[in-house]
Design a protein around this motif. Structure first.
Motif, short mmCIF file in Angstrom:
data_model
loop_
_atom_site.label_atom_id
_atom_site.label_comp_id
_atom_site.label_asym_id
_atom_site.label_seq_id
_atom_site.Cartn_x
_atom_site.Cartn_y
_atom_site.Cartn_z
N LEU A 131 0.84 -1.20 0.00
CA LEU A 131 0.00 0.00 0.00
C LEU A 131 0.88 1.25 0.00
O LEU A 131 1.96 1.27 0.61
CB LEU A 131 -0.90 0.02 1.24
CG LEU A 131 -1.72 -1.24 1.54
CD1 LEU A 131 -2.70 -0.97 2.68
CD2 LEU A 131 -2.48 -1.71 0.31
N ASN A 132 0.39 2.27 -0.65
CA ASN A 132 1.13 3.54 -0.68
C ASN A 132 0.98 4.28 0.65
O ASN A 132 0.01 4.06 1.40
CB ASN A 132 0.60 4.43 -1.80
CG ASN A 132 1.48 5.65 -2.02
OD1 ASN A 132 2.70 5.55 -1.91
ND2 ASN A 132 0.87 6.79 -2.31
N ASP A 133 1.96 5.09 0.95
CA ASP A 133 1.85 6.07 2.04
C ASP A 133 2.71 7.26 1.65
O ASP A 133 3.40 7.22 0.63
CB ASP A 133 2.30 5.45 3.38
CG ASP A 133 3.77 5.10 3.36
OD1 ASP A 133 4.61 6.02 3.43
OD2 ASP A 133 4.11 3.90 3.24
N THR A 150 7.16 6.55 3.47
CA THR A 150 8.19 5.54 3.20
C THR A 150 8.98 5.96 1.96
O THR A 150 8.39 6.26 0.92
CB THR A 150 7.54 4.17 2.96
OG1 THR A 150 6.73 3.83 4.09
CG2 THR A 150 8.62 3.10 2.77
N MET A 162 10.94 5.96 -1.47
CA MET A 162 10.83 5.11 -2.66
C MET A 162 11.93 4.04 -2.70
O MET A 162 11.68 2.89 -3.04
CB MET A 162 10.89 5.96 -3.92
CG MET A 162 9.66 6.82 -4.13
SD MET A 162 9.73 7.70 -5.69
CE MET A 162 8.09 8.42 -5.73
N VAL A 169 11.17 1.03 -0.57
CA VAL A 169 10.17 0.13 -1.16
C VAL A 169 10.82 -0.73 -2.26
O VAL A 169 10.57 -1.93 -2.35
CB VAL A 169 8.97 0.93 -1.72
CG1 VAL A 169 7.97 0.00 -2.38
CG2 VAL A 169 8.30 1.73 -0.60
N MET A 218 7.00 -0.32 -7.52
CA MET A 218 6.98 0.76 -6.53
C MET A 218 6.24 1.98 -7.09
O MET A 218 5.40 2.59 -6.40
CB MET A 218 8.42 1.12 -6.12
CG MET A 218 8.53 2.25 -5.11
SD MET A 218 8.34 3.91 -5.80
CE MET A 218 9.73 3.98 -6.92
N VAL A 258 2.49 1.43 -7.17
CA VAL A 258 1.91 1.64 -5.83
C VAL A 258 1.82 3.14 -5.54
O VAL A 258 0.79 3.64 -5.07
CB VAL A 258 2.75 0.94 -4.74
CG1 VAL A 258 2.16 1.22 -3.36
CG2 VAL A 258 2.83 -0.56 -4.99
N HIS A 259 2.89 3.86 -5.83
CA HIS A 259 2.95 5.30 -5.56
C HIS A 259 1.84 6.04 -6.30
O HIS A 259 1.20 6.95 -5.75
CB HIS A 259 4.33 5.83 -5.99
CG HIS A 259 4.49 7.30 -5.84
ND1 HIS A 259 4.59 7.93 -4.61
CD2 HIS A 259 4.58 8.29 -6.77
CE1 HIS A 259 4.73 9.24 -4.80
NE2 HIS A 259 4.72 9.49 -6.10
N LEU A 306 5.23 1.70 5.97
CA LEU A 306 4.85 0.83 4.85
C LEU A 306 3.92 -0.30 5.30
O LEU A 306 4.18 -0.97 6.30
CB LEU A 306 6.12 0.23 4.22
CG LEU A 306 5.93 -0.71 3.04
CD1 LEU A 306 5.32 0.04 1.85
CD2 LEU A 306 7.26 -1.34 2.64
N1 TYC Z 1 4.62 7.49 -1.76
C1 TYC Z 1 5.97 7.26 -1.26
C2 TYC Z 1 6.79 8.52 -1.44
O1 TYC Z 1 6.42 9.38 -2.21
C3 TYC Z 1 6.64 6.10 -1.95
C4 TYC Z 1 5.98 4.79 -1.70
C5 TYC Z 1 5.81 3.88 -2.74
C6 TYC Z 1 5.55 4.43 -0.42
C7 TYC Z 1 5.21 2.65 -2.53
C8 TYC Z 1 4.95 3.19 -0.20
O2 TYC Z 1 4.25 1.08 -1.03
C9 TYC Z 1 4.79 2.31 -1.24
N2 TYC Z 1 7.94 8.57 -0.79
#
Ligand code: TYC
Length: 125
Positions: free
Chosen positions: A52-54, A57, A59, A62, A81, A84-85, A118
């Motif tokens: 899952l994105n957040d 975390t 890049m 991940v 990655m 997800v982003h 994450l």
């Molecule tokens: N969105 C995060 C960032 O911009 C990168 C990210 C990608 C986080 C995938 C979690 O599962 C993930 N740093």
């Protein structure tokens, strides 16, 4: 989980058990009951493992997780990655229950140890 979760057979051989009573007259009883059992070839259910994105975390972390725990090369890991982003989540692999559970635990422990939020989850296919 429901009973029907175990009945889908993905086009494989039939796996039903037929009970055919051949009793013809009173008193025959069970003496000539025939059980025809076809081989059980049902495969176990599969589970999607998802990241899952957040917003926090990194890049690169991940990407490292995807290389380390899911055996992806750098280009594949970077691509997932980014998915997800951009989309919020992606399936990173499909496994048996036990393998999926192990991957989720490994990723969640690794992220927590590095103090990243994450999230990794699993869901029946
Ligand atoms: N969105 C995060 C960032 O911009 C990168 C990210 C990608 C986080 C995938 C979690 O599962 C993930 N740093």
């Amino acid at each position: 989980m429901t009973a029907s979760d175990f009945t889908s057979n993905r086009g494989g051989p039939d796996v039903t058990t037929d009970l055919k009573s051949m009793a013809t007259k009173p008193g025959d009883g069970d003496a000539d009951v025939v059980l025809e059992t076809k081989p059980k070839t049902k495969r176990p259910p599969l589970y999607k493992v998802m990241l899952l994105n957040d917003d926090y975390t990194p890049m690169e972390f991940v990407v490292h997780v995807l290389e380390r725990f899911f055996g992806l090369n750098h280009a594949q890991a970077f691509e997932i990655m980014l998915t997800v982003h951009k989309k919020g989540l992606a399936v990173v692999g499909v496994f048996s229950f036990e393998v999926a559970e192990t991957k989720v635990t490994q990723v969640m422990d690794f992220a927590r140890r590095h103090q990243h939020p994450l999230q990794c989850t699993m869901e029946k296919e």
